[in-house]
Design a protein around this motif. Structure first.
Motif, PDB file in Angstrom:
ATOM      1  N   VAL A   1      16.317   2.212  -8.991  1.00  0.00           N
ATOM      2  CA  VAL A   1      17.475   2.241  -9.890  1.00  0.00           C
ATOM      3  C   VAL A   1      18.070   3.695  -9.696  1.00  0.00           C
ATOM      4  O   VAL A   1      17.370   4.611  -9.680  1.00  0.00           O
ATOM      5  CB  VAL A   1      17.220   2.153 -11.482  1.00  0.00           C
ATOM      6  N   VAL A   2      19.434   3.817  -9.236  1.00  0.00           N
ATOM      7  CA  VAL A   2      20.141   5.140  -9.147  1.00  0.00           C
ATOM      8  C   VAL A   2      21.338   5.371  -9.974  1.00  0.00           C
ATOM      9  O   VAL A   2      21.932   4.015 -10.444  1.00  0.00           O
ATOM     10  CB  VAL A   2      20.447   5.370  -7.641  1.00  0.00           C
ATOM     11  N   PHE A   3      21.806   6.360 -10.161  1.00  0.00           N
ATOM     12  CA  PHE A   3      22.852   6.738 -11.469  1.00  0.00           C
ATOM     13  C   PHE A   3      23.746   7.695 -10.880  1.00  0.00           C
ATOM     14  O   PHE A   3      23.067   9.061 -10.360  1.00  0.00           O
ATOM     15  CB  PHE A   3      22.094   7.020 -12.864  1.00  0.00           C
ATOM     16  N   GLY A   4      24.935   7.727 -10.856  1.00  0.00           N
ATOM     17  CA  GLY A   4      25.719   8.678 -10.485  1.00  0.00           C
ATOM     18  C   GLY A   4      25.889   9.232  -9.037  1.00  0.00           C
ATOM     19  O   GLY A   4      25.100   8.487  -8.164  1.00  0.00           O
ATOM     20  N   GLY A   5      26.221  10.424  -8.940  1.00  0.00           N
ATOM     21  CA  GLY A   5      26.139  11.142  -7.550  1.00  0.00           C
ATOM     22  C   GLY A   5      27.725  11.541  -7.293  1.00  0.00           C
ATOM     23  O   GLY A   5      28.493  11.102  -7.942  1.00  0.00           O
ATOM     24  N   ALA A   6      27.689  12.303  -6.230  1.00  0.00           N
ATOM     25  CA  ALA A   6      28.826  12.682  -5.432  1.00  0.00           C
ATOM     26  C   ALA A   6      29.400  11.579  -4.559  1.00  0.00           C
ATOM     27  O   ALA A   6      28.547  11.392  -3.712  1.00  0.00           O
ATOM     28  CB  ALA A   6      28.841  14.054  -4.794  1.00  0.00           C
TER      29      ALA A   6
ATOM     30  N   PRO B   1      26.630   7.640 -19.906  1.00  0.00           N
ATOM     31  CA  PRO B   1      26.572   9.262 -19.805  1.00  0.00           C
ATOM     32  C   PRO B   1      27.915   9.389 -19.012  1.00  0.00           C
ATOM     33  O   PRO B   1      28.352   8.788 -18.284  1.00  0.00           O
ATOM     34  CB  PRO B   1      25.235   9.185 -18.911  1.00  0.00           C
ATOM     35  N   ALA B   2      28.154  10.874 -18.893  1.00  0.00           N
ATOM     36  CA  ALA B   2      29.326  11.352 -18.392  1.00  0.00           C
ATOM     37  C   ALA B   2      28.989  11.300 -16.651  1.00  0.00           C
ATOM     38  O   ALA B   2      27.618  11.468 -16.448  1.00  0.00           O
ATOM     39  CB  ALA B   2      29.598  12.825 -18.640  1.00  0.00           C
ATOM     40  N   ALA B   3      29.894  11.282 -15.808  1.00  0.00           N
ATOM     41  CA  ALA B   3      29.560  11.409 -14.301  1.00  0.00           C
ATOM     42  C   ALA B   3      28.984  12.569 -14.260  1.00  0.00           C
ATOM     43  O   ALA B   3      29.372  13.652 -14.825  1.00  0.00           O
ATOM     44  CB  ALA B   3      30.933  11.208 -13.552  1.00  0.00           C
ATOM     45  N   ARG B   4      28.074  12.564 -13.142  1.00  0.00           N
ATOM     46  CA  ARG B   4      27.285  13.699 -13.001  1.00  0.00           C
ATOM     47  C   ARG B   4      26.526  13.785 -11.434  1.00  0.00           C
ATOM     48  O   ARG B   4      26.223  12.642 -11.070  1.00  0.00           O
ATOM     49  CB  ARG B   4      26.258  14.200 -13.990  1.00  0.00           C
ATOM     50  N   TRP B   5      26.174  14.918 -11.161  1.00  0.00           N
ATOM     51  CA  TRP B   5      25.235  14.873  -9.785  1.00  0.00           C
ATOM     52  C   TRP B   5      24.436  16.003  -9.804  1.00  0.00           C
ATOM     53  O   TRP B   5      24.310  16.869 -10.941  1.00  0.00           O
ATOM     54  CB  TRP B   5      26.296  14.957  -8.481  1.00  0.00           C
ATOM     55  N   HIS B   6      23.535  16.258  -9.053  1.00  0.00           N
ATOM     56  CA  HIS B   6      22.340  17.197  -9.183  1.00  0.00           C
ATOM     57  C   HIS B   6      21.626  17.126 -10.427  1.00  0.00           C
ATOM     58  O   HIS B   6      21.037  17.914 -11.062  1.00  0.00           O
ATOM     59  CB  HIS B   6      22.902  18.455  -8.967  1.00  0.00           C
ATOM     60  N   HIS B   7      21.500  15.972 -10.885  1.00  0.00           N
ATOM     61  CA  HIS B   7      20.609  15.507 -12.370  1.00  0.00           C
ATOM     62  C   HIS B   7      19.416  14.968 -11.869  1.00  0.00           C
ATOM     63  O   HIS B   7      18.978  14.753 -10.623  1.00  0.00           O
ATOM     64  CB  HIS B   7      21.509  14.510 -12.985  1.00  0.00           C
TER      65      HIS B   7
ATOM     66  N   GLY C   1      20.255  16.487 -17.346  1.00  0.00           N
ATOM     67  CA  GLY C   1      20.965  17.612 -16.585  1.00  0.00           C
ATOM     68  C   GLY C   1      22.014  17.319 -15.627  1.00  0.00           C
ATOM     69  O   GLY C   1      22.709  16.185 -15.771  1.00  0.00           O
ATOM     70  N   GLY C   2      22.137  18.142 -14.776  1.00  0.00           N
ATOM     71  CA  GLY C   2      23.304  17.873 -13.807  1.00  0.00           C
ATOM     72  C   GLY C   2      24.415  18.757 -13.821  1.00  0.00           C
ATOM     73  O   GLY C   2      24.523  19.574 -14.652  1.00  0.00           O
ATOM     74  N   ASP C   3      25.514  18.428 -12.987  1.00  0.00           N
ATOM     75  CA  ASP C   3      26.639  19.016 -12.911  1.00  0.00           C
ATOM     76  C   ASP C   3      27.707  18.112 -13.290  1.00  0.00           C
ATOM     77  O   ASP C   3      27.595  17.075 -12.135  1.00  0.00           O
ATOM     78  CB  ASP C   3      26.834  19.772 -11.870  1.00  0.00           C
TER      79      ASP C   3
END
Length: 67
Positions: A2-7, A40-46, A61-63
């Motif tokens: 399972v993956v979430f978000g990212g750039a 959750p809010a969009a994010r990457w590096h989490h 975490g993340g950005d």
């Protein structure tokens, strides 16, 4: 898996995808999932971890890419 978000090319995402047959038991395919409740809010590096006991994906975490 399972993956979430990212750039992405268009910005930072908050979508959820699952890879079927990630164990090699068939032809793998990515499927988009609809999150229950507020996503959750969009994010990457989490970091994220899936808990199969509660069927919950925990994101930390993340950005948000806002700068």
């Amino acid at each position: 898996m399972v993956v979430f978000g990212g750039a992405t090319a268009s910005g930072v995402a908050n979508d959820v995808h699952v890879l079927t047959h990630a164990d090699g038991g068939g032809e793998p395919e990515w499927l988009a999932l609809a999150a229950e409740g507020e996503a959750p809010a969009a994010r990457w590096h989490h970091s994220a971890a899936y808990d199969p006991g509660s069927n919950t994906l925990i994101v930390f975490g993340g950005d948000d890419g806002a700068g």
